[in-house]
Design a protein around this motif. Sequence first.
Motif, PDB file in Angstrom:
ATOM      1  N   ARG A  29       6.897   4.436   1.212  1.00  0.00           N
ATOM      2  CA  ARG A  29       8.384   4.789   1.593  1.00  0.00           C
ATOM      3  C   ARG A  29       9.040   3.425   2.263  1.00  0.00           C
ATOM      4  O   ARG A  29      10.077   3.147   1.790  1.00  0.00           O
ATOM      5  CB  ARG A  29       8.215   5.900   2.426  1.00  0.00           C
ATOM      6  CG  ARG A  29       8.215   7.275   1.983  1.00  0.00           C
ATOM      7  CD  ARG A  29       8.136   8.420   3.031  1.00  0.00           C
ATOM      8  NE  ARG A  29       8.129   9.639   2.439  1.00  0.00           N
ATOM      9  CZ  ARG A  29       6.882  10.247   2.111  1.00  0.00           C
ATOM     10  NH1 ARG A  29       5.521   9.550   1.995  1.00  0.00           N
ATOM     11  NH2 ARG A  29       6.713  11.327   1.669  1.00  0.00           N
ATOM     12  N   GLN A  30       8.181   2.810   2.930  1.00  0.00           N
ATOM     13  CA  GLN A  30       8.699   1.471   3.409  1.00  0.00           C
ATOM     14  C   GLN A  30       9.159   0.511   2.378  1.00  0.00           C
ATOM     15  O   GLN A  30      10.333  -0.038   2.406  1.00  0.00           O
ATOM     16  CB  GLN A  30       7.889   0.888   4.461  1.00  0.00           C
ATOM     17  CG  GLN A  30       7.533   1.424   5.994  1.00  0.00           C
ATOM     18  CD  GLN A  30       6.564   0.967   6.727  1.00  0.00           C
ATOM     19  OE1 GLN A  30       5.672   0.246   6.206  1.00  0.00           O
ATOM     20  NE2 GLN A  30       6.612   1.403   7.908  1.00  0.00           N
ATOM     21  N   ILE A  31       8.189   0.294   1.456  1.00  0.00           N
ATOM     22  CA  ILE A  31       8.488  -0.693   0.302  1.00  0.00           C
ATOM     23  C   ILE A  31       9.897  -0.331  -0.332  1.00  0.00           C
ATOM     24  O   ILE A  31      10.438  -0.995  -0.761  1.00  0.00           O
ATOM     25  CB  ILE A  31       7.096  -0.507  -0.427  1.00  0.00           C
ATOM     26  CG1 ILE A  31       6.155  -1.523   0.276  1.00  0.00           C
ATOM     27  CG2 ILE A  31       7.557  -1.475  -1.923  1.00  0.00           C
ATOM     28  CD1 ILE A  31       4.513  -0.949  -0.482  1.00  0.00           C
ATOM     29  N   LEU A  32       9.803   1.218  -0.777  1.00  0.00           N
ATOM     30  CA  LEU A  32      10.741   1.762  -1.467  1.00  0.00           C
ATOM     31  C   LEU A  32      12.132   1.404  -0.682  1.00  0.00           C
ATOM     32  O   LEU A  32      13.118   1.045  -1.449  1.00  0.00           O
ATOM     33  CB  LEU A  32      10.613   2.927  -2.098  1.00  0.00           C
ATOM     34  CG  LEU A  32       9.392   3.262  -2.990  1.00  0.00           C
ATOM     35  CD1 LEU A  32       9.251   4.770  -3.196  1.00  0.00           C
ATOM     36  CD2 LEU A  32       9.999   2.779  -4.216  1.00  0.00           C
ATOM     37  N   ALA A  33      12.128   1.836   0.529  1.00  0.00           N
ATOM     38  CA  ALA A  33      13.406   1.733   1.287  1.00  0.00           C
ATOM     39  C   ALA A  33      13.973   0.141   1.334  1.00  0.00           C
ATOM     40  O   ALA A  33      15.069  -0.089   1.166  1.00  0.00           O
ATOM     41  CB  ALA A  33      13.238   2.194   2.726  1.00  0.00           C
ATOM     42  N   GLU A  38      14.990   5.107  -3.916  1.00  0.00           N
ATOM     43  CA  GLU A  38      14.598   6.653  -3.307  1.00  0.00           C
ATOM     44  C   GLU A  38      13.077   6.760  -3.704  1.00  0.00           C
ATOM     45  O   GLU A  38      12.477   6.402  -4.480  1.00  0.00           O
ATOM     46  CB  GLU A  38      15.412   7.714  -3.873  1.00  0.00           C
ATOM     47  CG  GLU A  38      16.900   7.556  -3.641  1.00  0.00           C
ATOM     48  CD  GLU A  38      17.631   8.618  -4.253  1.00  0.00           C
ATOM     49  OE1 GLU A  38      17.104   9.491  -4.564  1.00  0.00           O
ATOM     50  OE2 GLU A  38      19.056   8.515  -4.379  1.00  0.00           O
ATOM     51  N   PHE A  39      12.524   7.470  -2.595  1.00  0.00           N
ATOM     52  CA  PHE A  39      11.108   7.871  -2.826  1.00  0.00           C
ATOM     53  C   PHE A  39      11.103   9.004  -3.786  1.00  0.00           C
ATOM     54  O   PHE A  39      11.696   9.883  -4.165  1.00  0.00           O
ATOM     55  CB  PHE A  39      10.729   8.564  -1.365  1.00  0.00           C
ATOM     56  CG  PHE A  39       9.310   9.059  -1.519  1.00  0.00           C
ATOM     57  CD1 PHE A  39       8.185   8.262  -1.693  1.00  0.00           C
ATOM     58  CD2 PHE A  39       9.212  10.428  -1.547  1.00  0.00           C
ATOM     59  CE1 PHE A  39       6.851   8.719  -1.938  1.00  0.00           C
ATOM     60  CE2 PHE A  39       7.792  10.931  -1.650  1.00  0.00           C
ATOM     61  CZ  PHE A  39       6.701  10.090  -1.714  1.00  0.00           C
TER      62      PHE A  39
END
Length: 96
Positions: A29-33, A38-39
């Motif tokens: 989630r941190q990488i995608l953000a 979006e997750f």
Amino acid sequence: MRHWNRVLPGRVLRVSYEDLVEDLGTSVRQILAHCGLEFDPACLAFHRSRRAINNPQPRNRCASRSSARDSPSGGHYDPWLDPLRETLGRRNRSVP
């Protein structure tokens, strides 16, 4: 990393493999953000993908190499490496 942080301030996300293995969901989630994406739950099931890939690693789940039998050498070199690990481990807790 100092170079990239200087050249691209605030744009490089540092990801610890240990953190990734310990809590894959949070790390993904941190990488995608960070990338502005979006997750998607499929990100956590990458090892189940049926798509063709060039690298066999994504077929496996993330795992820590915490035991000698999982190491590439099978623990063969441990008698010589253990004193080094002990010495380095006092300074750096992430020594494998």
